[in-house]
Design a protein around this motif. Structure first.
Motif, short mmCIF file in Angstrom:
data_model
loop_
_atom_site.label_atom_id
_atom_site.label_comp_id
_atom_site.label_asym_id
_atom_site.label_seq_id
_atom_site.Cartn_x
_atom_site.Cartn_y
_atom_site.Cartn_z
N PHE A 52 0.84 -1.21 0.00
CA PHE A 52 0.00 0.00 0.00
C PHE A 52 0.87 1.26 0.00
O PHE A 52 0.64 2.20 -0.77
N PHE A 53 1.89 1.27 0.86
CA PHE A 53 2.80 2.43 0.92
C PHE A 53 3.48 2.66 -0.43
O PHE A 53 3.61 3.80 -0.89
N GLY A 107 7.46 2.58 3.94
CA GLY A 107 6.71 3.62 4.63
C GLY A 107 7.54 4.87 4.85
O GLY A 107 7.06 6.00 4.67
N SER A 108 8.79 4.69 5.24
CA SER A 108 9.71 5.80 5.43
C SER A 108 9.88 6.58 4.13
O SER A 108 9.81 7.81 4.11
N PHE A 155 9.42 6.60 11.66
CA PHE A 155 9.72 5.34 10.97
C PHE A 155 11.22 5.05 11.03
O PHE A 155 11.62 3.93 11.30
N ARG A 156 12.04 6.09 10.74
CA ARG A 156 13.50 5.95 10.78
C ARG A 156 14.09 7.26 11.28
O ARG A 156 13.81 8.33 10.72
N LEU A 195 16.43 6.57 -0.33
CA LEU A 195 15.95 7.95 -0.33
C LEU A 195 16.90 8.91 -1.05
O LEU A 195 16.45 9.72 -1.86
N PRO A 196 18.22 8.86 -0.77
CA PRO A 196 19.12 9.74 -1.52
C PRO A 196 18.99 9.55 -3.03
O PRO A 196 18.97 10.52 -3.79
N TYR A 197 18.87 8.28 -3.45
CA TYR A 197 18.78 8.02 -4.88
C TYR A 197 17.49 8.59 -5.47
O TYR A 197 17.52 9.27 -6.51
#
Length: 458
Positions: A88-89, A141-142, A171-172, A405-407
């Motif tokens: 879902f996320f 989710g993060s 989350f993180r 995330l960085p990518y």
């Protein structure tokens, strides 16, 4: 809706296959799933000391699973139901990536909108994040929350953006860096309007004199902020983000550090070579946009024009490889991760480690060149790279999930003017996903102390 329907159908089928192949909690799920099930049973004060991240995922999964308790209690907070939360996320991430791409690069033209939809679809299939959407990990989710915060930031909805950023930190913890990035994004947008900053950004000498650029940009920023009207404007815009940072600072004091539980296994170090791994990682997954004849020709030209600069960069990279490479005990102990084999066949051989140096140098250069102006100014790139350093270099463990995330934040800022390159990128992601899932389904690993066959994952 075509991309969304295709994505949901394929993801649902793969989720079904993963649950059939691995029906019980697996690797890190052995911590996350029982902890969530405690919450589902109302035991909110029990906590597994091995868990190192906050309970944001567990509370969110509990809320999303409540309808199952009302209409089908047998599935409430079961393994399959909890894993479905990440599917879902990731579906939400698909929509967010489409909107972010259009927000940054789009125009009021149908072809730009369709291109943004295609790019969002491709990026939602980015292998690292896509694979973990079928397991109960914190990453999908993060990622979704940070992307949602970034979209709100781009739309100048800063209170919403900061709130979503705060949720992502639940989350993180390391997502606090991306909250700072969101604030920095606002500040940079305002600062580049100033004449002093403009002059530095457009100077022909800046590219060749990094030290001078850094000194001048800091001086211009200080000068800008010393004007009371400018300072008040910046504070008015970024106070929601700074509130989140202040809350996080209180957490650091109360918790006596950033890590929750198992601190001995997560000690911060200066793992400088991590940024080189990120360059190589990005170079591979964004290769349709970073590798071409014209790029290679420009790179050779840049080497000839600026030999001293590239020599200096090479010395720093050699130092990172030689003195700032660490091998975490987890990496050597668990053959269920690709990084285990990366260590065995690559990192354990010094010749191969240094042989990759040209790739690292080209990767860093290509990323810098691809983030073209005026949208990605030198100041923006400097701010973004500082955030990448803060999220990767302190990590002793080589974990490709740290690059998700960085990518994605880098990739959505790459301007793409040719649809065929996005199609090529989509093919690359599809092939990598197919290979990793094939290995996961068909290449079990036997552990003597665990009856259930183990599987190889990222």
């Amino acid at each position: 809706m075509m991309f969304e329907v295709i994505f949901v159908v394929i993801s649902a089928y793969l989720a079904w296959e993963v649950n059939k192949t691995v029906p019980a909690p697996f690797i890190d799920e052995i911590f996350h799933i029982p902890q969530t099930q405690k919450y589902c049973n109302g035991s909110f004060y029990e906590w597994d000391a091995k868990i190192t991240t906050p309970p944001g995922l567990y509370f969110c999964a509990l809320l999303l699973n409540l309808p199952l308790k009302l209409f089908g209690g047998n599935y409430f907070c079961g393994v399959a139901a909890l894993r479905a939360v990440n599917v879902f996320f990731n579906t939400l991430s698909l929509i967010l990536l489409q909107k972010i791409t259009f927000e940054i690069h789009g125009a009021k033209k149908n072809d730009s909108y369709e291109n943004s939809k295609l790019q969002g679809f491709a990026l939602a299939l980015f292998p690292l994040n896509y694979f973990f959407s079928f397991l109960y990990y914190t990453d999908p989710g993060s990622t979704m929350l940070v992307l949602a915060a970034y979209l709100a930031n781009l739309r100048a909805q800063h209170k919403v953006s900061a709130l979503l950023g705060l949720c992502s930190v639940l989350f993180r913890q390391t997502n606090i860096v991306w909250v700072v990035f969101l604030a920095g994004n606002v500040v940079v947008k305002e600062m580049v309007k100033a004449e002093d900053i403009k002059k530095i950004e457009t100077s022909a000498e800046v590219e060749d004199k990094l030290a001078r650029f850094l000194v001048n940009i800091v001086a211009a920023a200080v000068k800008y902020l010393l004007v009371i009207a400018n300072l008040i404007k910046i504070v008015t815009l970024v106070w929601p983000y700074m509130t989140v940072v202040a809350i996080f600072a209180v957490f650091l004091v109360v918790n006596d550090g950033i890590v929750l539980g198992d601190r001995q296994s997560h000690v911060a170090v200066f793992h400088g070579v991590q940024i080189l791994y990120f360059f190589a990682f990005t170079l591979f997954f964004a290769s349709p946009h970073l590798v071409s004849v014209s790029f290679l020709r420009d790179f050779i030209t840049a080497l000839k024009r600026n030999p001293k600069k590239f020599l200096f960069i090479t010395i720093i990279f050699v130092y990172f490889i030689f003195r700032r490479t660490y091998i975490h005990m987890f990496l050597l102990a668990d053959n269920r991760h690709y990084t285990f084999y990366l260590c065995r066949y690559f990192l354990s051989h010094s010749v191969l480690r240094f042989a990759a140096l040209p790739l690292y140098i080209y990767g860093g250069w290509a990323i810098n060149e691809a983030l073209e102006k005026p949208k990605c100014t030198n100041t923006w790139k400097l701010m973004f790279m500082m955030c990448v350093l803060l999220t990767t270099i302190p990590q002793k463990l080589i974990e490709m999930r740290y690059f998700i995330l960085p990518y994605l934040l880098l990739r959505v800022n790459l301007p793409v003017k040719r649809t065929d390159l996005v199609v090529l990128e989509l093919i690359l992601y599809t092939v990598v996903n197919a290979v990793t899932l094939f290995i996961f389904f068909t290449k079990p690993v036997t552990w003597p102390d665990i009856d259930m066959p183990q599987r190889i994952i990222w």
